[in-house]
Write a protein that holds these residues in place. Structure first.
Motif, PDB file in Angstrom:
ATOM      1  N   PHE A  64       0.817  -1.210   0.000  1.00  0.00           N
ATOM      2  CA  PHE A  64       0.000   0.000   0.000  1.00  0.00           C
ATOM      3  C   PHE A  64       0.850   1.259   0.000  1.00  0.00           C
ATOM      4  O   PHE A  64       0.441   2.284  -0.568  1.00  0.00           O
ATOM      5  CB  PHE A  64      -0.930  -0.010   1.217  1.00  0.00           C
ATOM      6  N   THR A  65       2.019   1.215   0.625  1.00  0.00           N
ATOM      7  CA  THR A  65       2.897   2.396   0.594  1.00  0.00           C
ATOM      8  C   THR A  65       3.341   2.699  -0.824  1.00  0.00           C
ATOM      9  O   THR A  65       3.297   3.863  -1.278  1.00  0.00           O
ATOM     10  CB  THR A  65       4.118   2.146   1.498  1.00  0.00           C
ATOM     11  N   ILE A  66       3.755   1.660  -1.561  1.00  0.00           N
ATOM     12  CA  ILE A  66       4.179   1.873  -2.953  1.00  0.00           C
ATOM     13  C   ILE A  66       3.005   2.343  -3.802  1.00  0.00           C
ATOM     14  O   ILE A  66       3.131   3.273  -4.626  1.00  0.00           O
ATOM     15  CB  ILE A  66       4.799   0.580  -3.521  1.00  0.00           C
ATOM     16  N   ILE A  67       1.818   1.724  -3.617  1.00  0.00           N
ATOM     17  CA  ILE A  67       0.641   2.113  -4.416  1.00  0.00           C
ATOM     18  C   ILE A  67       0.266   3.563  -4.135  1.00  0.00           C
ATOM     19  O   ILE A  67       0.008   4.352  -5.062  1.00  0.00           O
ATOM     20  CB  ILE A  67      -0.529   1.169  -4.105  1.00  0.00           C
ATOM     21  N   LEU A  68       0.229   3.935  -2.860  1.00  0.00           N
ATOM     22  CA  LEU A  68      -0.137   5.310  -2.521  1.00  0.00           C
ATOM     23  C   LEU A  68       0.892   6.296  -3.068  1.00  0.00           C
ATOM     24  O   LEU A  68       0.523   7.367  -3.580  1.00  0.00           O
ATOM     25  CB  LEU A  68      -0.256   5.447  -0.998  1.00  0.00           C
ATOM     26  N   LEU A  69       2.164   5.965  -2.948  1.00  0.00           N
ATOM     27  CA  LEU A  69       3.196   6.866  -3.447  1.00  0.00           C
ATOM     28  C   LEU A  69       3.098   7.038  -4.961  1.00  0.00           C
ATOM     29  O   LEU A  69       3.096   8.169  -5.486  1.00  0.00           O
ATOM     30  CB  LEU A  69       4.573   6.315  -3.054  1.00  0.00           C
ATOM     31  N   VAL A  70       2.994   5.908  -5.670  1.00  0.00           N
ATOM     32  CA  VAL A  70       2.901   5.985  -7.131  1.00  0.00           C
ATOM     33  C   VAL A  70       1.595   6.654  -7.561  1.00  0.00           C
ATOM     34  O   VAL A  70       1.564   7.449  -8.510  1.00  0.00           O
ATOM     35  CB  VAL A  70       3.031   4.574  -7.738  1.00  0.00           C
ATOM     36  N   SER A  71       0.500   6.340  -6.858  1.00  0.00           N
ATOM     37  CA  SER A  71      -0.784   6.963  -7.192  1.00  0.00           C
ATOM     38  C   SER A  71      -0.727   8.477  -7.015  1.00  0.00           C
ATOM     39  O   SER A  71      -1.248   9.238  -7.847  1.00  0.00           O
ATOM     40  CB  SER A  71      -1.887   6.377  -6.314  1.00  0.00           C
ATOM     41  N   PHE A  72      -0.102   8.928  -5.949  1.00  0.00           N
ATOM     42  CA  PHE A  72       0.021  10.364  -5.728  1.00  0.00           C
ATOM     43  C   PHE A  72       0.854  11.024  -6.824  1.00  0.00           C
ATOM     44  O   PHE A  72       0.493  12.085  -7.361  1.00  0.00           O
ATOM     45  CB  PHE A  72       0.662  10.620  -4.359  1.00  0.00           C
ATOM     46  N   VAL A  73       1.975  10.368  -7.178  1.00  0.00           N
ATOM     47  CA  VAL A  73       2.822  10.922  -8.238  1.00  0.00           C
ATOM     48  C   VAL A  73       2.075  10.935  -9.578  1.00  0.00           C
ATOM     49  O   VAL A  73       2.097  11.935 -10.314  1.00  0.00           O
ATOM     50  CB  VAL A  73       4.134  10.111  -8.343  1.00  0.00           C
ATOM     51  N   LEU A  74       1.380   9.837  -9.888  1.00  0.00           N
ATOM     52  CA  LEU A  74       0.636   9.776 -11.146  1.00  0.00           C
ATOM     53  C   LEU A  74      -0.502  10.790 -11.176  1.00  0.00           C
ATOM     54  O   LEU A  74      -0.768  11.418 -12.216  1.00  0.00           O
ATOM     55  CB  LEU A  74       0.082   8.366 -11.354  1.00  0.00           C
ATOM     56  N   PHE A  75      -1.193  10.945 -10.045  1.00  0.00           N
ATOM     57  CA  PHE A  75      -2.288  11.915 -10.005  1.00  0.00           C
ATOM     58  C   PHE A  75      -1.764  13.332 -10.228  1.00  0.00           C
ATOM     59  O   PHE A  75      -2.332  14.113 -11.017  1.00  0.00           O
ATOM     60  CB  PHE A  75      -3.003  11.811  -8.658  1.00  0.00           C
ATOM     61  N   THR A  76      -0.671  13.652  -9.552  1.00  0.00           N
ATOM     62  CA  THR A  76      -0.086  15.000  -9.736  1.00  0.00           C
ATOM     63  C   THR A  76       0.379  15.192 -11.171  1.00  0.00           C
ATOM     64  O   THR A  76       0.119  16.245 -11.806  1.00  0.00           O
ATOM     65  CB  THR A  76       1.093  15.177  -8.763  1.00  0.00           C
TER      66      THR A  76
END
Length: 596
Positions: free
Chosen positions: A12-24
């Motif tokens: 979940f840490t990797i998913i949240l980090l990548v999701s935040f970067v992709l969303f931005t």
């Protein structure tokens, strides 16, 4: 438990980090492409309008200019204002053209293109009815100068929906790419977290096995990175822990063996006086105390200690030196030596060593009683010898008969002293293990008859019935020392006759007992008090006035009899009821001459 897993946390840490970067990144790309498309449309419209304005300025044939205009305008709508003339061209016949034409005539900003000869770009809103509304249009106005210096302007307008159409396509593409990226990231993150945490999960299982006591558990070394080094350290720790635990267990077993094999009791107490360790002799001491206190063996009361031990413990902790005390429980005397236990510089408890000194105290009492009894036994004959000797010396005895009587008394008392000394010497030799037995095969019935006949005269004088009961069938001869056994029976029958009243009876019973003989001497005499029964085989039993049954004898006969029987490997016991009689029984095991 699932949410506490390291795999899930890393995943979940990797998913949240990548999701935040992709969303931005998606938001920035969408904003960039949207602005890019609008600006590109602005440049195209402005360029087209400028070209049309130049064509109108340079072309005198209006038909040719209009045909060129239609080619250049493409999908855009054009309004040309030249003086009072307004020309409008649209790719489709929409109702918006009249509305835009009206805006060109009425809007001050749009009129500035002609008045101030200034190019403008403006977003206007029209309705499908040809009036101002909520449908956005993008309008570009470029001025031009016609012949005769006549002012005019070219207006190109296009629907923002058409302009933003490529941006919407780009947006959908970006969102699709972001979704695919998130899905791939999820799979990759799960694979990566699982691979990273796989050694950690194995270490977790190994740690649980070590916690259960399985110290041979090893973690497989799959990599040589930090996790691999952690696995190596874990395996090394397991080996060292196993070595230390084995050493501790060995020391514990050794200490337990030492404590359990000690004859003395050992108790260990902590700083608060709570009992920690005991060995079997100490447990027997505590059980005696619990029994004396009327307590049962439960977990709470098992931790209690006698008040004297607790007081001694407090004194040891206070003065920080070993202390000695004695305590008597259930008729037994215990010596307690308690020493403080140190934890470097502070006292962390105490250890108490308990020794049963009942035998020592008993021996001290016997020694004192022996001296007192011997002194008592010798005092009377010595006093009589001294008194009658003085009578002879002082010529108190006037006649020859009186002198003979005094001499006879002195002779009897000297014999009594001789018997006492001889019996003391015999008893001392027997107790020291120096008794000499002259064993031989003896005919049982003849031996018993001889002993009984020896006392028939004495029994007849006291009107006592002396009888013999024989119950020996399998063996007629018995291997023993006849003189010593006769000495025992003589003592027992003589005591029985002396303490039996007239018309009473004394019985000697001989019967087979397993492979040996059971000999009983029973009487119907006075009996022995119950409280005196444990002491009848002690030296000078009759010397204690509370237990005296007669005045004759030295009081050593039963003690000598017990030693003679035990020297034969047998045992002697007594049973008696006050006023009903006494029965002495001795068991003699049969042994061959070869065994002896």
């Amino acid at each position: 438990m699932f949410w506490r897993s390291v795999v899930v946390k890393v995943w979940f840490t990797i998913i949240l980090l990548v999701s935040f970067v992709l969303f931005t990144l998606t938001m920035l790309l969408l904003q960039f492409f949207e602005n890019s498309h609008v600006k590109e449309a602005e440049r195209n419209l402005h360029g087209t309008a400028s070209k049309i304005a130049h064509i109108i300025e340079d072309t005198k044939d209006e038909k040719i200019g209009i045909s060129v205009l239609r080619e250049l305008a493409d999908d855009s709508s054009v309004i040309i204002v030249k003086g009072q003339t307004l020309y409008e061209y649209t790719p489709d016949e929409s109702a918006q053209k009249s509305a835009v034409a009206s805006l060109v005539k009425s809007d001050k900003t749009l009129k500035q293109v002609i008045d101030k000869r200034k190019a403008i770009q403006k977003k206007v809103y029209v309705d499908s009815n040809g009036t101002k509304g909520n449908q956005p249009l993008y309008v570009v106005g470029v001025p031009f100068a016609a012949e005769n210096d006549q002012r005019g302007a070219v207006y190109l307008y296009q629907s923002l929906a058409q302009i933003e159409e490529p941006a919407k396509y780009t947006t959908r593409f970006i969102w699709l790419a972001a979704g695919i990226a998130i899905v791939l990231t999820t799979i990759f993150a799960f694979f990566l977290s699982t691979r990273i945490t796989a050694p950690l999960r194995k270490m977790r299982l190994a740690a649980f096995e070590v916690a259960k006591g399985n110290f041979d558990t090893k973690v497989p070394i799959l990599t040589y990175d930090e996790i691999g080094e952690l696995a190596i350290a874990f395996n090394k720790m397991g080996r060292q822990l196993k070595f230390n635990i084995d050493a501790l267990n060995q020391e514990k077993e050794q200490l337990a063996s030492i404590l359990s094999s000690m004859a003395d009791g050992v108790m260990t107490l902590n700083r608060e006086g709570v009992l920690l360790i005991t060995n079997p002799p100490a447990e027997r001491f505590l059980q005696s105390w619990y029994y004396e206190q009327g307590k049962t063996k439960d977990n709470d009361e098992m931790r209690e200690l006698p008040s004297k031990i607790l007081s001694l413990f407090k004194h040891v902790v206070t003065v920080e030196r070993e202390q000695i005390a004695e305590i008597t429980i259930q008729g037994r005397t215990w010596a307690i030596l308690m020493s403080p236990l140190y934890n470097q510089t502070t006292i962390r408890g105490a250890v108490a060593v308990l020794r049963d000194i009942s035998e020592e105290r008993k021996l001290d009492k016997l020694r004192k009683d022996f001296i007192a009894n011997v002194s008592h036994e010798l005092r009377t004959p010595i006093a009589m010898l001294q008194g009658y000797s003085e009578a002879i010396v002082d010529d108190i005895a006037g006649s020859e008969e009186e002198q003979k009587e005094i001499a006879q008394i002195i002779y009897e008392e000297s014999l009594r002293m001789g018997r006492l000394v001889n019996e003391l010497l015999d008893l001392a030799r027997m107790e020291a293990g120096h008794v000499q037995l002259e064993k031989d095969y003896v005919h049982i019935k003849e031996f018993a008859d001889r002993v009984v006949r020896k006392f028939q005269g004495l029994a007849k004088d006291k009107e006592i019935t002396l009888s013999l009961e024989m119950n020996v069938e399998r063996q007629n001869e018995f291997y023993m020392d006849p003189d010593r056994i006769e000495q025992v029976l003589t003592n027992l029958i003589d005591n029985a006759i002396r303490h039996t009243k007239e018309a009473g009876s004394v019985t000697l019973c001989v019967e087979e007992y397993h492979d040996g003989l059971l000999v009983k001497v029973s009487d119907t005499g006075d009996g022995i008090p119950e409280e005196d029964l444990p002491f009848v085989f002690e030296r000078f039993y009759k010397a204690d006035k509370a237990r005296t049954r007669g005045k004759s004898g030295t009081g050593l006969g039963l003690a000598i009899a017990k030693n003679i029987v035990e020297a034969h490997g047998g045992s002697i016991n007594v049973h008696s009821k006050l006023g009903e009689g006494t029965s002495f029984s001795l068991v003699l095991p049969q042994k061959t001459a070869l065994q002896d």
